[in-house]
Design a protein around this motif. Structure first.
Motif, mmCIF file in Angstrom:
data_model
loop_
_atom_site.group_PDB
_atom_site.id
_atom_site.type_symbol
_atom_site.label_atom_id
_atom_site.label_comp_id
_atom_site.label_asym_id
_atom_site.label_seq_id
_atom_site.Cartn_x
_atom_site.Cartn_y
_atom_site.Cartn_z
ATOM 1 N N VAL A 58 24.803 30.600 51.445
ATOM 2 C CA VAL A 58 25.021 30.227 50.053
ATOM 3 C C VAL A 58 26.482 29.801 49.910
ATOM 4 N N ILE A 59 26.722 28.896 48.991
ATOM 5 C CA ILE A 59 28.093 28.415 48.774
ATOM 6 C C ILE A 59 28.789 29.354 47.802
ATOM 7 N N VAL A 60 29.914 29.904 48.231
ATOM 8 C CA VAL A 60 30.568 30.943 47.420
ATOM 9 C C VAL A 60 31.053 30.415 46.085
ATOM 10 N N THR A 61 31.343 29.118 46.024
ATOM 11 C CA THR A 61 31.895 28.536 44.811
ATOM 12 C C THR A 61 30.979 28.743 43.610
ATOM 13 N N PHE A 62 29.698 28.776 43.836
ATOM 14 C CA PHE A 62 28.729 28.729 42.753
ATOM 15 C C PHE A 62 28.265 30.100 42.260
ATOM 16 N N LYS A 63 28.895 31.157 42.802
ATOM 17 C CA LYS A 63 28.437 32.506 42.474
ATOM 18 C C LYS A 63 29.603 33.386 42.039
ATOM 19 N N PHE A 65 45.297 45.606 43.988
ATOM 20 C CA PHE A 65 44.281 44.816 44.689
ATOM 21 C C PHE A 65 44.190 43.433 44.067
ATOM 22 N N THR A 66 43.935 42.443 44.908
ATOM 23 C CA THR A 66 43.749 41.073 44.438
ATOM 24 C C THR A 66 42.581 40.445 45.172
ATOM 25 N N ILE A 67 41.623 39.937 44.413
ATOM 26 C CA ILE A 67 40.483 39.234 44.989
ATOM 27 C C ILE A 67 40.758 37.735 44.918
ATOM 28 N N SER A 68 40.356 37.028 45.966
ATOM 29 C CA SER A 68 40.544 35.575 45.983
ATOM 30 C C SER A 68 39.415 34.944 46.770
ATOM 31 N N ARG A 69 39.330 33.626 46.647
ATOM 32 C CA ARG A 69 38.224 32.904 47.285
ATOM 33 C C ARG A 69 38.769 31.669 47.984
ATOM 34 N N ILE A 101 35.282 38.399 40.866
ATOM 35 C CA ILE A 101 35.777 37.063 40.574
ATOM 36 C C ILE A 101 34.607 36.214 40.102
ATOM 37 N N THR A 102 34.779 35.564 38.977
ATOM 38 C CA THR A 102 33.706 34.754 38.423
ATOM 39 C C THR A 102 33.710 33.364 39.039
ATOM 40 N N ARG A 103 32.717 32.570 38.671
ATOM 41 C CA ARG A 103 32.673 31.177 39.137
ATOM 42 C C ARG A 103 33.909 30.416 38.663
ATOM 43 N N GLY A 104 34.431 30.814 37.518
ATOM 44 C CA GLY A 104 35.630 30.157 36.990
ATOM 45 C C GLY A 104 36.916 30.815 37.431
ATOM 46 N N ASP A 105 36.842 31.714 38.419
ATOM 47 C CA ASP A 105 38.005 32.378 39.016
ATOM 48 C C ASP A 105 38.674 33.394 38.112
ATOM 49 N N THR A 106 37.959 33.856 37.108
ATOM 50 C CA THR A 106 38.469 34.984 36.334
ATOM 51 C C THR A 106 38.250 36.260 37.140
ATOM 52 N N THR A 107 39.286 37.054 37.244
ATOM 53 C CA THR A 107 39.193 38.283 38.041
ATOM 54 C C THR A 107 39.209 39.515 37.155
ATOM 55 N N HIS A 108 38.651 40.581 37.689
ATOM 56 C CA HIS A 108 38.610 41.835 36.949
ATOM 57 C C HIS A 108 38.765 42.980 37.930
ATOM 58 N N TYR A 109 39.527 44.003 37.491
ATOM 59 C CA TYR A 109 39.753 45.170 38.330
ATOM 60 C C TYR A 109 39.674 46.436 37.486
ATOM 61 N N PRO A 110 39.159 47.499 38.043
ATOM 62 C CA PRO A 110 39.229 48.773 37.327
ATOM 63 C C PRO A 110 40.669 49.286 37.357
ATOM 64 N N ASP A 111 40.961 50.198 36.473
ATOM 65 C CA ASP A 111 42.321 50.718 36.372
ATOM 66 C C ASP A 111 42.799 51.354 37.674
ATOM 67 N N GLU A 128 36.473 27.729 53.406
ATOM 68 C CA GLU A 128 36.017 28.632 54.457
ATOM 69 C C GLU A 128 34.745 29.387 54.070
ATOM 70 N N ASN A 129 34.319 29.200 52.813
ATOM 71 C CA ASN A 129 33.159 29.951 52.301
ATOM 72 C C ASN A 129 33.352 31.454 52.501
ATOM 73 N N THR A 130 34.535 31.877 52.173
ATOM 74 C CA THR A 130 34.955 33.263 52.401
ATOM 75 C C THR A 130 35.712 33.752 51.180
ATOM 76 N N PHE A 131 35.612 35.040 50.894
ATOM 77 C CA PHE A 131 36.523 35.570 49.904
ATOM 78 C C PHE A 131 37.182 36.837 50.439
ATOM 79 N N TYR A 132 38.267 37.215 49.774
ATOM 80 C CA TYR A 132 39.180 38.189 50.335
ATOM 81 C C TYR A 132 39.511 39.289 49.319
ATOM 82 N N LEU A 133 39.996 40.382 49.855
ATOM 83 C CA LEU A 133 40.545 41.440 49.013
ATOM 84 C C LEU A 133 41.877 41.854 49.623
#
Length: 118
Positions: free
Chosen positions: A27-32, A67-71, A51-61, A75-80
């Motif tokens: 699956v293509i990560v961009t679309f999920k 921590f930072t999530i990115s895509r 991380i949303t499709r629009g790259d909005t991120t959310h973290y618990p307190d 590479e069809n990969t995402f990171y923490l």
């Protein structure tokens, strides 16, 4: 068939950093919307970053500011990226869909163990 392969875990001292990777096939990560989860011994699995499709991120307190999530769409990969690790971050970390948006998740991967200890 979608496969999720987590990597990058290890044993680190408190205050150090790790970067986890989630390689996605099928699956293509961009679309999920995606998320990182963790499960410590004797505890329920919890979401630690999303991380949303629009790259909005959310973290618990508990991890916000550390921590930072990115895509990486190419590479069809995402990171923490995990900084200033604490002993309470010790857990097996998994990646998957953010089910709050999708209502479902793919089959879980094997996860990657993160152990924070001096």
């Amino acid at each position: 068939q979608v496969q999720l392969v987590e990597s990058g875990g290890g044993l680190v001292q408190p205050g150090r950093s790790l970067r986890l990777s989630c390689a996605v096939t099928g699956v293509i990560v961009t679309f999920k919307p995606w998320a990182w989860y963790r499960q410590a011994p004797g505890k329920q699995r919890e979401m630690v970053a999303s991380i949303t499709r629009g790259d909005t991120t959310h973290y618990p307190d508990s991890v916000k500011g550390r921590f930072t999530i990115s895509r990486d769409n190419a590479e069809n990969t995402f990171y923490l990226q995990m900084n200033d690790l604490k002993s309470e971050d010790t857990a097996v970390y998994y990646c998957n869909l953010d089910a709050r948006y999708t209502g479902n998740r793919y089959a879980w991967g094997q996860g990657t163990q993160v152990t924070v200890s001096s």
